[in-house]
Write a protein that holds these residues in place. Structure first.
Motif, short mmCIF file in Angstrom:
data_model
loop_
_atom_site.label_atom_id
_atom_site.label_comp_id
_atom_site.label_asym_id
_atom_site.label_seq_id
_atom_site.Cartn_x
_atom_site.Cartn_y
_atom_site.Cartn_z
N GLY A 266 43.18 28.75 45.12
CA GLY A 266 43.74 29.97 45.71
C GLY A 266 44.15 31.02 44.71
O GLY A 266 44.61 32.10 45.11
N TYR A 267 43.98 30.74 43.41
CA TYR A 267 44.39 31.70 42.38
C TYR A 267 43.24 31.92 41.39
O TYR A 267 42.49 31.00 41.07
N SER A 268 43.13 33.14 40.93
CA SER A 268 42.09 33.50 39.97
C SER A 268 42.44 34.86 39.39
O SER A 268 43.41 35.51 39.81
N LYS A 269 41.63 35.30 38.46
CA LYS A 269 41.82 36.65 37.93
C LYS A 269 41.61 37.70 39.02
O LYS A 269 42.19 38.79 38.96
N ALA A 270 40.80 37.37 40.03
CA ALA A 270 40.57 38.30 41.14
C ALA A 270 41.79 38.40 42.05
O ALA A 270 42.18 39.50 42.45
#
Length: 264
Positions: A187-191
């Motif tokens: 659920g987490y990323s640079k995006a």
């Protein structure tokens, strides 16, 4: 119209040759800010590993830990960390499969002090932390020890497959090439980090520009219509996933792209 740019660190802000920050990049980022635009770092590094030399360039904020730790205007607006129990599951899996693991959080990086470091690249990274004066935790079983994300080095694919039977429950695995992998919570990323910042400033995706050079930049490069791959990007397939390919980081690539997109 105000625009916002997000920069990876290693191989993007810094030269792919020697890790230095080209003066042209520093000058261009500062000029872009002076022109009323927002400049952010967007990095897999946790905030404690964003060295003073990077912060001194002058940024409006930081998206750290692949979107798990976000700072805008000096305020920490988001921080996602894992429980001690999950961290211990990962530690046990690393020991059982004999991979080198480095836990990362907003306050520390930590190797497993019980197990000798094996992989040459893991040893080199350990030496780099020591050279920078890092004090790494030695009691990982302490109830207050947790991580935000982590990386591993492995010797063979069977090790990786065995480790991922545990890690994949909670983390996405990013192929950083060779025998190096980066793990980020689902659920987490640079995006997602970019979208959080855009929401905070009430900006649209069309106002945003992402700069990167490797696979862990792909989420943000794919997310925005204005995406920039450094000329030194690897793998080369990244060139087909972006809207603009600039020069190498060592050849004034950031300044060239900021000029191209009318930040300067």
């Amino acid at each position: 119209m105000k625009k916002i740019a997000f920069f990876d660190i290693d191989g993007t802000l810094t030269s792919e040759i020697d890790g230095s920050i080209p003066q042209s990049a520093i000058t261009a980022i500062r000029k872009a800010r002076a022109n009323g635009n927002l400049m952010f770092l967007n990095t897999g590094r946790c905030i404690q590993n964003v060295e003073p030399r990077f912060q001194e360039v002058g940024f409006d904020g930081f998206v750290c830990g692949c979107g798990t730790d976000i700072y805008c205007g000096g305020k920490n607006l988001l921080h996602v960390t894992q429980s001690h129990e999950i961290t211990m599951e990962l530690l046990k899996a690393a020991r059982d499969t004999n991979v080198d693991i480095v836990f990362e959080s907003s306050t520390a990086v930590a190797y497993d002090p019980v197990r000798p470091v094996i992989h040459p690249d893991a040893v080199a990274q350990y030496d780099a932390f020591v050279k920078r004066g890092y004090t790494m935790p030695t009691d990982l079983e302490s109830p207050d020890f947790t991580c935000d994300k982590f990386v591993i080095w492995f010797q063979d694919k069977e090790q990786l497959q065995a480790f991922r039977k545990i890690s994949d429950v909670h983390f996405n695995c990013i192929d950083r090439g060779g025998t190096f992998r980066e793990f980020v919570p689902h659920g987490y990323s640079k995006a997602t980090g970019i979208q959080f910042v855009l929401d905070h400033y009430n900006l649209s995706k069309e106002d945003a520009y992402a700069f990167g050079d490797s696979n862990n930049d792909l989420p943000m490069l794919s997310y925005l219509p204005n995406s920039v791959a450094m000329g030194n990007a690897y793998p080369a397939s990244l060139f087909d996933r972006v809207s603009f390919v600039t020069k190498k980081a060592s050849e004034d690539g950031i300044a060239f792209a900021l000029e191209h997109f009318s930040f300067l």
